[in-house]
Design a protein around this motif. Structure first.
Motif, PDB file in Angstrom:
ATOM      1  N   TYR A 189       0.798  -1.212   0.000  1.00 26.82           N
ATOM      2  CA  TYR A 189       0.000   0.000   0.000  1.00 26.82           C
ATOM      3  C   TYR A 189       0.838   1.273   0.000  1.00 26.82           C
ATOM      4  O   TYR A 189       0.396   2.302  -0.516  1.00 26.82           O
ATOM      5  N   THR A 190       2.039   1.210   0.544  1.00 27.43           N
ATOM      6  CA  THR A 190       2.891   2.405   0.572  1.00 27.43           C
ATOM      7  C   THR A 190       3.293   2.810  -0.845  1.00 27.43           C
ATOM      8  O   THR A 190       3.135   3.979  -1.252  1.00 27.43           O
ATOM      9  N   GLU A 235       0.204   3.901  -2.874  1.00 22.16           N
ATOM     10  CA  GLU A 235      -0.246   5.265  -2.565  1.00 22.16           C
ATOM     11  C   GLU A 235       0.600   6.308  -3.286  1.00 22.16           C
ATOM     12  O   GLU A 235       0.079   7.287  -3.824  1.00 22.16           O
ATOM     13  N   TYR A 275      -0.409   6.216  -7.008  1.00 23.02           N
ATOM     14  CA  TYR A 275      -1.700   6.888  -7.224  1.00 23.02           C
ATOM     15  C   TYR A 275      -1.552   8.405  -7.091  1.00 23.02           C
ATOM     16  O   TYR A 275      -2.202   9.170  -7.825  1.00 23.02           O
ATOM     17  N   ARG A 335      -5.973   6.251  -3.482  1.00 24.58           N
ATOM     18  CA  ARG A 335      -4.912   6.759  -2.602  1.00 24.58           C
ATOM     19  C   ARG A 335      -5.395   6.795  -1.155  1.00 24.58           C
ATOM     20  O   ARG A 335      -4.674   6.389  -0.223  1.00 24.58           O
ATOM     21  N   CYS A 386      -5.564   3.272   0.167  1.00 24.37           N
ATOM     22  CA  CYS A 386      -4.217   2.777   0.499  1.00 24.37           C
ATOM     23  C   CYS A 386      -3.796   3.236   1.887  1.00 24.37           C
ATOM     24  O   CYS A 386      -3.254   2.455   2.679  1.00 24.37           O
ATOM     25  N   LEU A 387      -4.032   4.495   2.173  1.00 23.95           N
ATOM     26  CA  LEU A 387      -3.659   5.018   3.486  1.00 23.95           C
ATOM     27  C   LEU A 387      -4.439   4.315   4.592  1.00 23.95           C
ATOM     28  O   LEU A 387      -3.898   4.003   5.655  1.00 23.95           O
TER      29      LEU A 387
END
Length: 926
Positions: free
Chosen positions: A442-443, A446, A449, A469, A472-473
């Protein structure tokens, strides 16, 4: 001491039951209300083509079609077409993709069927025109070709317009126009591989399309007889063969071509190619002639067309034959001359890249991904400047996707994106980011994106990237930090003109929903205040969404008065909906009133259980056979379960499963939950009422699998069934369930749990089958160790699973050492010790880097690992090392932040430290 075999067995069998029990008892008010609520409680309204998996699949389908992998493209497009909840435009896009793939496969009837009912468009006219041409309806093909506006087509389909018009002109005898259109088609081809496919389709369309009759054939026979032994003999024989082929007189057509002798190498190559296409690429004789054409070194263009036709022979074959044909053609490309290093199909520089690409595509069809990767990499290595290198990268991306290697897929898509500009590049970069999201990275996702959001010129892409995005956070375990980051991203997006207010509301709703479902719902209030300027002026639908969230938050925090007031306010506004309310909200208002009554009953349940239970019963009377009535049974059952009244809870859940099983999806999903939770309640009663309750739970879960074979809970249900069987000591049945589960769901999100459970079952089976002296079977315990190692290396997607797998691997190795000879046993024990040392090294690094992202379960396995390693050193007579290890638990706990969960086992570690220190002190005094 190291855990005894009996202790290990009980531990491995009971852990899942304990966790499930804790899960049920920890269901607070927040989760008690987790069931579908129309419009105001549903997930954010995001189009299905913006979901990462769906968007990646449709783009990979397009890439497959562009690469000439029609069978792979057809599989992807069909999967998309059969997905529920598609919009009309998404259905149209997938249907056109199916038609295009079927046309390339030569399946005219299937392509025609896929085009039925589609709205008129340039793409639909193009596909329909090609189908009409292949069916011999030249007038209809001409009419449809005139409707096509090339500028409205994707770049890779513009060439097909010229091919269609060229074939129509040829069928009318207009040679000049035909040659012009085919030249334009070649110029419009977006890649070398695309040009080769156009050549092959032109040949096949020339054979299949057009009309012929006995009069035409008689005339051509006369010309062939008069042209015998002249330079025109082959040209006339070719026309005669094509005319005969159009009447399906294939044998006569081949005889007409072979009657012209002798032929030079170029003419022989063309003759073999035409004969192979006339007999059909689906026949062994046809493929043999195509192989002769592919080996003929005289004309590179003919060889390339023959190679492409050979690949198509596997791609277009029946499913039962495609693999064998793919392997047959692959073997032809790989066959070397006897006693030589050269190949029977010469690998001249002009065709080397085409042969490598053909090998890769054939192996992808055959399902041999390793050979497909090898062939694609051979192309990139041997001919790095080849125009087909892009197709090799496409193939590698498809292989990686099919293997579930999403990070690798992302890397290949980034390479493909570098060769494009504008929106086309941004789409591929978005899909690349989607693959990172699917991989759980996810890092990086993000960041990808964020780049798309800020750089793309496409409003839809920018809005979708912004939404992803935020998601993801929200996937990060560090809640308080990422919530603030997500709020900041939402605030910054206000100044981006490409992101509409509706998108900002959706993102805000997702943020608050994530906080609500966390263990810190009280943290939602500051964020609601912070983002209040964004959500003050919303549509009626979103205003009700946010108020519903506030009511659920109040219920979670036991503020029943506020929750009840908000419920009354929502009910009042539903009675007088303004004109801007969506049609969906207006139609759902009656059902929503039932859910509001349910919410009020939940608040009453928090104040007075008798009143709350009575209110739940009245909901079932007033809103019979509705989702609210079903949800009332679910809420009551969960409340009874949390109160320890498991038998009554099971009765409610069984009532829910029986009364609400229905074709209506909104009701049936409650029936699924009811049966699943009834099984769990039966298992909870086993502690007091015996193993019969466990057997009852297993039977209910078996009933679940039979009754709801397409349920999203099916994987978890079967996993739970396997765990209960393992708890009962029935390891064989547990393994059978797990093996089937893994085989049928190779890419499931929770496969790591299934793999871990399988390893536990293998260990239990090994322990069950001890010999007379009590020793474990070395082979069976080695299989269990290999399974744990596989989980730790390949399937552990989070720190908790990783440390659990490594701990269990170490304990299994210790057990294996007991069944080995002394030298082997020492080596195995050293291996186990090394694994435990690595666990501690990982923990130290994570703690030093402020990245100690272990959950409760993970911390439990960490403590076990430390205690096991300490006892290991004690057994080896090394108290100094043992003391150093035992000290880790108190030290790690001291370094954790005040709000963090401590590592368990500190008392045991301190007791060990006191004993060892006392022993050392006595030894030093002596």
């Amino acid at each position: 001491m190291v855990d005894s075999p009996t202790t290990l067995s009980v531990m491995f069998r009971c852990i899942p039951v304990t966790l499930f029990g804790l899960l049920l008892f920890c269901l607070g008010p927040a989760l008690a209300q987790e069931f579908p609520v129309p419009v105001i409680g549903n997930n954010a309204p995001i189009a299905s083509n913006e979901q990462p998996s769906q968007r990646a699949l449709i783009e990979l389908a397009d890439e497959s079609l562009a690469a000439g992998l029609s069978s792979t493209a057809l599989k992807f497009y069909t999967e998309i077409f059969n997905t529920t909840g598609l919009t009309a435009s998404e259905k149209e896009r997938s249907a056109l993709g199916i038609a295009a793939a079927q046309i390339e496969r030569g399946r005219v009837a299937e392509a025609k069927s896929a085009l039925k009912g589609l709205p008129e468009s340039s793409r639909q006219a193009l596909m329909s025109g090609i189908v009409a041409l292949l069916e011999g309806d030249i007038n209809l093909a001409q009419s449809l070709a005139d409707k096509v506006e090339a500028q409205k087509l994707p770049s890779q389909e513009i060439a097909w317009v010229h091919v269609l018009r060229g074939l129509i002109a040829e069928s009318k005898g207009d040679t000049v126009a035909s040659n012009t259109h085919f030249a334009d088609a070649t110029k419009s081809a977006v890649s070398e591989e695309h040009r080769q496919r156009i050549e092959m389709l032109s040949y096949r369309a020339n054979i299949i399309g057009g009309k012929s009759d006995d009069a035409v054939i008689a005339t051509l026979r006369e010309r062939a007889a008069s042209a015998k032994d002249s330079p025109l003999a082959f040209a006339v024989a070719r026309n005669l063969a094509i005319a005969l082929a159009r009447l399906d007189r294939k044998a006569d057509a081949v005889s007409a071509l072979k009657s012209v002798e002798p032929l030079n190498e170029i003419r022989q190559g063309e003759s073999d190619l035409l004969c192979g296409l006339i007999l059909g690429i689906d026949t062994a004789e046809g493929r043999k002639l195509l192989q002769s054409a592919a080996k003929n070194p005289s004309d590179t263009s003919l060889r390339l067309t023959a190679i492409r036709a050979l690949v198509a022979s596997a791609a277009e074959a029946k499913p039962s034959e495609s693999k064998s044909i793919a392997n047959e053609v692959y073997d032809f490309f790989m066959k070397q001359r006897s006693g030589q290093l050269s190949y029977e199909c010469p690998r001249d520089p002009a065709v080397l890249d085409a042969i490598h690409l053909a090998r890769a595509q054939l192996m992808l069809i055959a399902g041999n991904r390793e050979k497909a990767k090898q062939a694609a990499n051979d192309l990139i290595k041997d001919v790095p400047a080849s125009p087909l290198a892009r197709e090799a990268t496409r193939t590698l991306a498809l292989v990686a996707w099919n293997e579930g290697a999403y990070r690798l897929t992302s890397s290949y898509l980034e390479t493909l994106a570098e060769g494009k500009t504008g929106i086309g590049r941004d789409v591929l970069k978005t899909v690349s980011a989607d693959c990172l999201f699917l991989a759980g990275d996810y890092t990086l996702a993000e960041k990808a994106y964020a780049t798309i959001q800020n750089e793309t010129l496409g409003s839809d892409l920018a809005a979708s990237a912004f939404h992803q995005r935020v998601l993801c956070l929200l996937q990060s375990p560090d809640d308080s930090k990422v919530w603030s980051q997500a709020a900041g991203v939402i605030e910054q997006a206000q100044s981006n003109s490409k992101i509409s207010p509706n998108r900002l509301w959706i993102a805000t709703w997702c943020l608050i929903e994530d906080i609500r479902k966390s263990t810190q719902p009280e943290a939602a209030s500051p964020f609601l205040q912070r983002l209040e300027p964004l959500i003050t002026k919303t549509t009626t639908d979103f205003a009700l969404r946010f108020d519903w969230q506030r009511a659920l938050l109040a219920l979670t925090m036991h503020d029943n008065i506020t929750a009840s007031k908000l419920a009354d306010d929502i009910a009042r506004r539903l009675d007088d909906l303004p004109t801007d309310a969506s049609a969906e909200l207006k139609s759902s208002a009656p059902a929503l009133r039932g859910h509001i009554a349910l919410l009020k009953a939940r608040t009453a349940l928090g104040n007075n259980s008798a009143t709350g239970l009575k209110d739940l019963e009245s909901i079932r009377k007033n809103f019979a056979k509705t989702p609210a009535a079903a949800a009332s049974l679910l809420v009551e059952g969960r409340y009874l379960a949390s109160s320890g009244r498991h038998a009554e809870a099971q009765t409610r859940f069984l009532e829910l499963a029986h009364d609400f099983k229905s074709p209506d999806t909104s009701l049936n999903e409650f029936a699924e939950l009811g049966l699943y939770e009834a099984a769990e309640e039966s298992a909870q009663q086993a502690a007091s009422e015996g193993e019969e309750k466990l057997k009852g739970a297993v039977e209910l879960l078996e009933q679940f699998a039979e009754s709801f074979p397409k349920s999203p809970l099916l994987f978890q249900s079967n996993l739970r069934r396997a765990e209960l069987l393992r708890t009962m000591g029935d390891f064989n049945r547990s393994l059978l369930v797990l093996n089937n589960l893994i085989r049928e769901n190779p890419t499931h999100t929770y496969r790591s749990q299934a793999e871990m459970a399988r390893a536990d079952s293998l260990f239990g089976l090994a322990e069950l089958r001890r010999n007379r002296t009590g020793q474990l079977d070395r082979q069976k315990i080695a299989i269990a160790a290999a399974a744990y190692e596989s989980v730790s290396i390949a399937w552990a997607r989070d720190p908790d699973t990783s440390v659990e797998a490594q701990y269990k691997l170490a304990t299994t190795l210790i057990e294996r050492a007991k069944a080995e000879s002394k030298p082997d046993a020492q080596s195995t024990r050293n291996e186990a010790r090394l694994i435990l040392v690595k666990i501690i090294a990982q923990i130290r690094n994570a703690n030093a880097g402020d990245n100690f992202n272990f959950g409760t379960a993970g911390r439990n396995w960490i403590s076990r690992s430390i205690l096991l390693l300490g006892s290991f050193y004690e057994e080896e007579g090394d108290p100094t090392e043992a003391i150093a290890v035992y000290r880790l638990i108190p030290e790690l706990n001291r370094n954790l932040a005040p709000h963090e969960i401590r590592l368990p086992g500190q008392a045991a570690a301190e007791s060990k430290l006191a004993t060892l220190n006392a022993t050392l002190n006595k030894a030093s005094i002596r």
